[in-house]
Design a protein around this motif. Sequence first.
Motif, short mmCIF file in Angstrom:
data_model
loop_
_atom_site.label_atom_id
_atom_site.label_comp_id
_atom_site.label_asym_id
_atom_site.label_seq_id
_atom_site.Cartn_x
_atom_site.Cartn_y
_atom_site.Cartn_z
N ALA A 69 0.75 -1.24 -0.09
CA ALA A 69 0.13 0.09 0.14
C ALA A 69 0.81 1.16 -0.15
CB ALA A 69 -0.89 0.02 1.25
N ILE A 70 0.35 2.37 -0.54
CA ILE A 70 0.97 3.71 -0.60
C ILE A 70 0.52 4.35 0.58
CG2 ILE A 70 1.14 5.77 -2.18
CD1 ILE A 70 2.11 3.10 -3.39
N SER A 71 1.52 4.00 1.71
CA SER A 71 1.14 4.56 3.01
C SER A 71 2.23 5.54 3.94
CB SER A 71 0.78 2.97 3.73
OG SER A 71 -0.16 2.36 3.40
N HIS A 72 3.43 5.21 3.04
CA HIS A 72 4.52 6.06 3.90
C HIS A 72 4.95 7.29 3.26
CE1 HIS A 72 4.68 1.87 5.56
NE2 HIS A 72 4.80 1.59 4.62
N GLU A 73 4.66 8.39 4.11
CA GLU A 73 5.12 9.89 3.58
C GLU A 73 6.50 10.11 3.86
OE1 GLU A 73 3.21 14.07 3.37
OE2 GLU A 73 2.23 12.71 4.70
N PRO A 74 7.31 10.27 2.97
CA PRO A 74 8.57 10.60 3.18
C PRO A 74 8.98 11.78 3.82
CG PRO A 74 8.28 9.81 0.96
CD PRO A 74 7.06 10.00 1.43
N ILE A 75 9.69 12.08 4.79
CA ILE A 75 10.14 13.27 5.41
C ILE A 75 11.78 13.37 4.91
CG2 ILE A 75 10.54 14.46 7.75
CD1 ILE A 75 8.29 12.54 8.74
N PHE A 76 12.09 14.74 4.74
CA PHE A 76 13.43 15.11 4.37
C PHE A 76 13.87 16.26 5.30
CE2 PHE A 76 11.09 13.66 0.39
CZ PHE A 76 12.04 12.88 0.01
N ASN A 77 15.11 16.52 4.99
CA ASN A 77 15.71 17.80 5.71
C ASN A 77 15.19 18.97 5.03
OD1 ASN A 77 17.21 17.61 3.44
ND2 ASN A 77 19.05 18.22 4.58
N GLY A 101 2.91 17.28 -0.15
CA GLY A 101 2.88 17.07 -1.37
C GLY A 101 4.11 17.67 -2.38
N LEU A 102 4.27 18.77 -1.95
CA LEU A 102 5.36 19.42 -2.55
C LEU A 102 6.91 18.48 -2.60
CD1 LEU A 102 5.92 22.05 -4.54
CD2 LEU A 102 7.08 23.04 -2.54
N MET A 103 6.99 18.14 -1.50
CA MET A 103 8.27 17.31 -1.49
C MET A 103 8.33 15.92 -2.00
SD MET A 103 9.65 19.62 0.93
CE MET A 103 10.83 19.00 1.94
N MET A 104 7.38 15.18 -1.65
CA MET A 104 7.02 14.00 -2.30
C MET A 104 5.55 13.32 -1.77
SD MET A 104 9.36 10.46 -2.64
CE MET A 104 10.52 11.14 -3.74
N SER A 105 4.90 12.53 -2.49
CA SER A 105 3.79 12.04 -2.02
C SER A 105 4.11 11.01 -1.57
CB SER A 105 2.87 11.78 -3.17
OG SER A 105 2.40 13.03 -3.99
N PRO A 106 2.99 10.28 -0.64
CA PRO A 106 3.32 8.96 0.08
C PRO A 106 3.78 7.80 -0.94
CG PRO A 106 1.34 10.11 0.91
CD PRO A 106 1.79 10.62 -0.26
N VAL A 107 4.56 7.05 -0.54
CA VAL A 107 4.84 5.78 -1.47
C VAL A 107 4.80 4.53 -0.48
CG1 VAL A 107 6.60 7.19 -2.54
CG2 VAL A 107 7.42 6.03 -0.50
N SER A 108 5.09 3.20 -1.29
CA SER A 108 5.28 2.13 -0.66
C SER A 108 6.33 2.00 0.05
CB SER A 108 4.75 0.85 -1.68
OG SER A 108 6.21 0.82 -2.55
N ARG A 109 6.42 0.98 0.71
CA ARG A 109 7.78 0.70 1.80
C ARG A 109 8.88 0.09 0.79
NH1 ARG A 109 7.18 -4.75 5.38
NH2 ARG A 109 7.34 -6.33 3.82
N HIS A 110 8.58 -0.48 -0.40
CA HIS A 110 9.55 -0.99 -1.11
C HIS A 110 10.32 0.27 -1.92
CE1 HIS A 110 12.27 -3.17 -3.80
NE2 HIS A 110 11.56 -2.69 -4.84
#
Length: 280
Positions: free
Chosen positions: A49-57, A242-251
Amino acid sequence: MSPKSRLYTLVKAWKNKPFQEVRDACGDPWLGISSQALEEHQSWSKRQAISHEPIFNCKGEKLTGSLFRPLLNATDMQLLRLFMEGLDTIAYWYRSGRLIPGILPMPIHAIASSKYIDAMSELILNSRLPVGLVAVGIWSTPEIDISDACKEGLLRLRRLGVLLHHLNFTGNVDELRWIKEMQMEGVHIDMKQMREHVLASNVLSQLRESPYSATQIYASNIGLINDLENATSLIADHAYGGLMMSPVSRHQMLQINDSRIAKAIFSLHPHQHLNQNGDK
């Protein structure tokens, strides 16, 4: 067999205990863990599932963590199953050679419940993840009648090496007092709300009482370039939306290359030509 060799055998057996054995520790039906739920958990995991929202510096140069979004809207019957899925994902990244901290949101009433904390503790211990990779996020401060129970629950999690995050900081006095009292490692500020309500500078300075404060500022819900600029002006440590990156799957999370992301997504810097809406 000598006592020392017996001890070695016991420790080795404990270390190799399968992750799924934790089902015995939290099998109360009302907590949502059953054989059927575990089967659903396994098939849910396989669907990626597309459940993981990436966090960046804040500069977008490095992936610094992930927010597990399904727990934000989970029912009580889903909480522990999804919490287990979140831990399993962090362990999957860890086994794949990536140290990606995961933030697992939990509602206040679950943190105030000794049964939920017992089950969460068993899950965390059984995951055998290094300290610093698991964070629990709460969405609000507790009501007075459950404040002590909530504090005890958070302290129990902290003793297991879990980091504590406040996911919706609006700047009011009660939130600030609670964050400082619990010495939370992460404070999330919604940039969409910041467009309408600017936080007072003294509030932010109190969040970071010294340059050595452990509290990190997370700018959430970044949707416009202007949001990213506001996050920079707050001297936020991390940013996501959303501007950084949309949620992705764990892979897919494993495929995020820090330098590639910085070049592709954050080529928007510097932002000279903005209109009044903050768009290019």
